[in-house]
Design an enzyme around this catalytic site. Structure first.
Site, PDB file in Angstrom:
ATOM      1  N   GLU A  10       0.856  -1.191   0.000  1.00  0.00           N
ATOM      2  CA  GLU A  10       0.000   0.000   0.000  1.00  0.00           C
ATOM      3  C   GLU A  10       0.891   1.239   0.000  1.00  0.00           C
ATOM      4  OE1 GLU A  10      -3.783   1.795   2.457  1.00  0.00           O
ATOM      5  OE2 GLU A  10      -2.109   1.048   3.645  1.00  0.00           O
ATOM      6  N   HIS A  34     -12.852   4.526   8.440  1.00  0.00           N
ATOM      7  CA  HIS A  34     -12.019   4.371   9.639  1.00  0.00           C
ATOM      8  C   HIS A  34     -12.617   5.179  10.778  1.00  0.00           C
ATOM      9  CE1 HIS A  34      -9.605   3.720   6.075  1.00  0.00           C
ATOM     10  NE2 HIS A  34      -8.863   2.906   6.791  1.00  0.00           N
ATOM     11  N   LYS A  60     -13.974  -2.161   3.192  1.00  0.00           N
ATOM     12  CA  LYS A  60     -13.017  -2.199   4.313  1.00  0.00           C
ATOM     13  C   LYS A  60     -13.477  -1.273   5.438  1.00  0.00           C
ATOM     14  CE  LYS A  60      -8.461  -0.542   5.716  1.00  0.00           C
ATOM     15  NZ  LYS A  60      -7.390   0.418   5.403  1.00  0.00           N
TER      16      LYS A  60
END
Length: 252
Positions: A46, A143, A170
């Site tokens: 990443e 997140h 995610k």
């Protein structure tokens, strides 16, 4: 469940795939990181481009990517600009965020792009379309560095990502207790049993470390390990991570 194939890596089968972040501030630092990552047993790299000091210069970003790709020709690269509001290094305008990601998705040099869920839906859909036209898979992310939302909310966000067209939904959340970690694992199990796409989930910090290891049990297709500097709280050294994932995989 659909499998997601990126180069020689298949998400949605076997042990969770290991992703290691690159966080270099300069091209020289990134090249050094890439050379080091070449020697490590990982599945995906990443590039956390929000750490890159010239991130606002698209020409320099593309040039840096060329250098990384030259060193890691066969490794899947996930391109991620993590916004400040989701725990990243830099605040930028929405306009720039989408311009950056759409431009890089069109280079042919990245394999996956991170798209944050909480943006204007029309912008998100346009970026997904651009990515898919260029054979780039979409990791759609959210997140929460403050808390672990209720199970229903975690399920809802992951389900929404799939509905929007994410290849790999995610979510990463912060636990205040062991119970919060169980909430995340329960939500992961629930979604993975009915989802069409593989998902990626984690409970952060030390308390949540079991979630980074137990993906094969509960249904998370990728986990993040640290080779040098962790890009999020709770990331485990990549060599230790592979050892534990292999150990668990052998029991399946």
């Amino acid at each position: 469940m659909n499998k997601v194939v990126v180069k020689n890596v298949t998400f949605g089968e076997g042990a969770p795939k290991i992703c290691v972040p690159m966080v270099g501030k300069t091209v020289a630092a990134l090249k050094e990181e890439a050379e080091m990552l070449k020697t490590i047993d990982l599945d995906v790299v990443e590039w956390r481009v929000d750490f890159f000091e010239d991130v606002k210069d698209l020409v320099k970003v593309k040039a840096a990517l060329d250098e990384i790709r030259a060193i890691l020709p066969e490794t899947p690269i996930l391109f991620t600009f993590r916004s400040a509001k989701e725990g990243g290094e830099l605040a930028v305008s929405d306009e720039f965020y989408f311009e950056l990601n759409e431009t890089l998705a069109g280079t042919g040099k990245i394999d996956l792009v991170d798209v944050e869920l909480f943006n204007e839906e029309a912008d998100v859909l346009r970026l997904i379309e651009t990515a898919h036209k260029n054979n780039v898979k979409v990791v759609m992310s959210n997140h929460d560095f403050d808390k672990t939302p209720a199970k229903e909310e975690i399920v809802s966000r992951l389900t929404r990502m799939e509905a929007l067209g994410a290849d790999l939904p995610k979510i990463a959340v912060m636990p205040k207790s062991a119970g919060d970690v169980l909430t995340l694992l329960d939500a992961t199990n629930t979604v993975s049993e009915k989802a069409n796409q593989p998902i990626i989930t984690m409970s952060m910090a030390g308390t949540g470390v079991i979630s980074r290891l137990a993906g094969e049990v509960f249904g998370s297709a990728m986990t993040f390990g640290a080779a040098k500097k962790a890009s999020a709280p709770g990331q485990i050294d990549v060599n230790e991570l592979r050892h534990v994932l292999d150990l668990l995989h052998k029991q399946f």
